[in-house]
Design an enzyme around this catalytic site. Structure first.
Site, PDB file in Angstrom:
ATOM      1  N   GLU A 107      46.396 -15.412   9.928  1.00 18.12           N
ATOM      2  CA  GLU A 107      46.981 -14.091  10.098  1.00 18.12           C
ATOM      3  C   GLU A 107      47.255 -13.350   8.796  1.00 18.12           C
ATOM      4  O   GLU A 107      47.250 -12.125   8.773  1.00 18.12           O
ATOM      5  CB  GLU A 107      48.297 -14.208  10.880  1.00 18.12           C
ATOM      6  CG  GLU A 107      48.148 -14.728  12.293  1.00 18.12           C
ATOM      7  CD  GLU A 107      47.251 -13.840  13.125  1.00 18.12           C
ATOM      8  OE1 GLU A 107      47.464 -12.611  13.120  1.00 18.12           O
ATOM      9  OE2 GLU A 107      46.319 -14.359  13.761  1.00 18.12           O
ATOM     10  N   SER A 370      87.512 -38.520  59.944  1.00 14.62           N
ATOM     11  CA  SER A 370      88.822 -39.183  59.866  1.00 14.62           C
ATOM     12  C   SER A 370      89.484 -39.080  58.501  1.00 14.62           C
ATOM     13  O   SER A 370      90.561 -39.655  58.298  1.00 14.62           O
ATOM     14  CB  SER A 370      88.674 -40.663  60.235  1.00 14.62           C
ATOM     15  OG  SER A 370      88.291 -40.799  61.578  1.00 14.62           O
TER      16      SER A 370
END
Length: 769
Positions: A107, A370
């Site tokens: 680049e 329960s």
């Protein structure tokens, strides 16, 4: 001249892009371009406030939010930014040298020589555009970074304007004067867009290659850099560019099979380049992470312990794997430190076992079964209406409600007769619990549950007597934290899930003495032996108090209990609500509860303690007058202690009409002939006597074991008086009489038919002739 003739965009490069004939033109162009830039700098308002490197780094936000355990270990990452996929900022020294070299070589070859603008590249780009030849492009890494930092300079669907190009050059030169080269390169690698929604080298590396950027190979680095030029290029085009980068680095051998390698990496993005691989971070607490994490980039240290969280998750999955033939898919676990309220484990689902893994089982509302019984008995003991030694009658009972008769049954469909509160709670008998709720009242019990954080949606009258058996919908979180209040001698507080949360504040919700007695019952193996036996998954190596529960049709299965240091709750079932097959609390949730509780204490270096009875609790030797239960040592609230428990003090053993119940409404079936319909009058505590209905004496009829009627005086088993009556519509008063015709009990009830027929009128003798 086209604007790109001066500052060409990124494109394919050619080593011989600038011919010797163009050198003079290039020098002229350089001087002209610099003049234009200087003029614009002073004559336009394009100058931008330059950010500092530290500010850019600090403002960077990952699309992910991270949840850590109490020691700083990563537990979970979740994505909160749907538009971009970013991971945490990566320092330049943590990026593979192969990637850094490939980036600069491809680049911006003169990155370390120029001061923001590569004028040689500018001249080459302009010359190439004049002669329509393809060149590398003039945008340097610094210029590209300028475009990433400023929204006005960011390139979107169309090329940048001429003024934007000039501003980009100006900002690039300012960056070079104020930032170091390594800072420019580091910021660029973290901000540049790659494929689709991927932003930054960290996200690209994790998604495409499943590794940290520090581990990228030369081949992987070439593919990554190739994607900068063409983020959405085809795999063939990406391969071509990557191979060219490798050749420039004298690594042509890496081009072998490069296309298949690139194809495999790019396949980790779906159509339209959407990421389909989410994260390689641990996935230990997704439900709590979604609850706590709110903003992208957030990093939060929770109260969870990674070791406990991982063990609990594994224990849940092991148990469900062993019960695959019992139609169980889902489960949840929560573990809480008693003193601090810190949540140590929050397992919201069984993950791969579940078809609804996103449903948080810790917060989902399910029927309690329960598991509410300890709070019911605690309230009865606290109010001194009962003691742990009180006798309750475990026999058939019919209770009138607004919707009809409520007829509770025990889990095993059997009756135990007279049992103590200790046995009734320890063995989880249903009918004694309902009888206790009749004494306590549903409204008082509802109010106590609300004080313990259950946040029930309806009123006590709505649930009625079924509230004793857990008909209300509750969450595992609320249930477990309420049991934590039992562990803390009745002191209640909320929980804490983040270390940044303030410490919890305790408040008194239950009596300390009553909670101690309940804990003693729930830890008593003998008390639970009538239902569960002496050896089962409720037994642990340390002192624990535990209760199981199963909702109607086996849709929910619970095990919740505590030691002196921890409270653990477990739920198993199906998020869809489908029933399990032959699974009880002891076989479903309890083994998981036992494993987690014992793991917690295996890590604990402190000595475990059995709770000591608080002031106001008396230990007393007791015996039962009729030997209903064996003699034992029992705990009482001061002032309620007894040495001899007499049957006369137990409930529901006096002479009374058992059926019909007061206010009962009976509906006749219009499809059944009236002569075939009967209502059975029953009374308890009496072996002989008579019935009177609406002022008329009825003949008592005995019922033998074979079910045949006799005309002998009634003397049924357990002293029950019975009579079958053919019902007639209307309101009735039924009275129970003894041998001296004294009224012993009275009830009012009503019979309704599909069509009430009036009695035929008596003939009028006066009209006869």
């Amino acid at each position: 001249m086209n604007q790109n003739a001066i500052f060409g965009d990124i494109g394919d490069h050619d080593k011989n892009a600038v011919s010797p004939e163009g050198q003079g033109y290039r020098q002229h162009l350089k001087r002209w371009s610099l003049t234009v830039v200087m003029l614009l700098a002073f004559s336009t308002n394009q100058a931008h406030a330059l950010q500092k490197f530290a500010d850019v780094q600090q403002e960077f936000r990952s699309s992910e939010a991270s949840l850590y355990d109490r020691k700083g270990q990563l537990l979970q990452e979740i994505r909160l930014n749907p538009h971009e996929r970013r991971l945490s900022w990566v320092a330049l020294e943590d990026v593979s040298p192969a990637l850094r070299n490939a980036l600069v070589a491809s680049e911006d070859r003169r990155f370390y020589q120029h001061s923001g603008v590569d004028w040689n590249a500018v001249a080459a780009a302009a010359w190439g555009n004049l002669w329509n030849s393809r060149t590398r492009g003039a945008s340097t890494i610094t210029m590209q970074l300028a475009g990433l930092l400023d929204d006005d300079l960011r390139r979107r669907t169309s090329p940048r304007s001429f003024s934007q190009k000039l501003s980009q050059v100006m900002v690039a030169q300012l960056l070079e004067r104020n930032w170091r080269k390594d800072q420019i390169l580091e910021a660029y690698l973290n901000l540049v867009s790659f494929r689709g929604e991927l932003v930054g080298i960290h996200a690209l590396s994790r998604v495409l290659f499943g590794k940290h950027p520090s581990g990228l190979s030369q081949r992987e680095a070439a593919i990554a850099v190739a994607l900068i030029r063409g983020p959405n290029a085809t795999p063939a085009r990406v391969t071509e560019r990557a191979c060219r980068i490798l050749q420039e680095q004298h690594a042509s051998q890496e081009c072998k099979d490069l296309e298949s390698f690139a194809l495999l990496a790019l396949a980790r993005t779906g159509s339209n380049s959407e990421v389909i691989v989410t994260t390689t971070a641990p996935q230990l607490a997704p439900h709590l992470a979604r609850r706590l994490l709110r903003t992208p980039g957030q990093s939060l240290r929770s109260t969870l312990d990674a070791g406990v969280q991982r063990f609990a998750t594994d224990a849940l999955q092991r148990q469900l794997a062993a019960l695959t033939d019992r139609n169980i898919q889902d489960g949840a676990i929560i573990a809480i430190d008693n003193a601090s309220g810190d949540v140590l484990a929050w397992v919201g689902s069984s993950a791969t076992f579940s078809r609804a893994a996103d449903v948080d089982g810790v917060l989902a509302l399910r029927q309690a079964g329960s598991t509410l019984k300890p709070f019911l008995y605690e309230l009865a003991i606290e109010k001194r209406w009962m003691t742990a030694a009180s006798l309750l009658n475990d026999a058939a009972i019919n209770l009138p409600t607004a919707s009809g008769l409520y007829i509770p049954q025990n889990y095993d469909k059997q009756f135990k007769g007279l049992v103590s509160v200790r046995t009734a709670l320890g063995s989880s008998l249903n009918i004694p619990a309902v009888r206790t709720l009749v004494t306590v009242t549903p409204t008082a019990f509802f109010e106590r549950l609300q004080q313990l954080g259950f946040q029930l949606r309806e009123s006590g009258d709505y649930y009625g007597y079924s509230l004793a058996l857990g008909s209300a919908d509750i969450s595992l979180l609320a249930l477990t934290n309420a049991y934590r209040a039992l562990a803390n001698q009745g002191r209640y507080s909320g929980i804490r899930t983040a270390l940044s949360d303030p410490p919890v504040k305790m408040s008194k919700a239950m009596d300390a003495g009553a909670t101690f007695i309940i804990g003693n019952i729930l830890s008593d193996r003998s008390a639970r032996s009538r239902t569960f036996g002496l050896e089962n998954a409720l037994s642990t190596r340390v002192w624990t108090a535990v209760k199981t529960g199963t909702s109607k049709d086996m849709r929910d299965n619970w095990a919740v209990g505590y030691s002196d240091r921890y409270t653990v709750g477990v739920w198993v079932g199906n998020a869809s609500g489908l029933p399990m097959w032959d699974v009880s609390g002891v076989t479903g949730a309890a083994p998981i509860w036992q494993e987690v509780m014992q793991y917690l204490h295996s890590r604990d270096q402190l000595r475990q303690h059995i709770p000591q009875k608080p002031d106001g609790v008396i230990e007393q030797a007791i015996r039962y007058e009729d030997k209903a239960e064996a003699p034992r040592q029992e705990y009482f609230l001061a002032g309620t202690e007894q040495a001899v428990i007499r049957t006369a003090k137990s409930d529901d053993i006096g002479i009374a009409i058992r059926y019909p119940t007061p206010g009962m409404l009976v509906a006749l079936d219009p499809d059944i002939p009236p002569e075939h319909q009967r209502i059975r009058f029953e009374a308890g505590g009496i072996s002989s006597g008579s019935w009177r209905l609406d002022g008329r004496l009825l003949k008592p009829v005995a019922q033998t074991k074979a079910g045949k009627k006799t005309s002998q005086p009634i003397s049924a088993q357990n002293q029950q008086l019975a009579l079958d009556w053919m019902p007639w519509p209307g309101r009735h008063v039924l009275e129970l009489l003894d041998e001296k015709q004294t009224v012993l009990d009275q009830v009012r009830f009503e019979v309704r038919g599909a069509v009430e027929k009036e009695m035929p009128p008596k003939p009028d003798r006066r009209s006869r002739k």
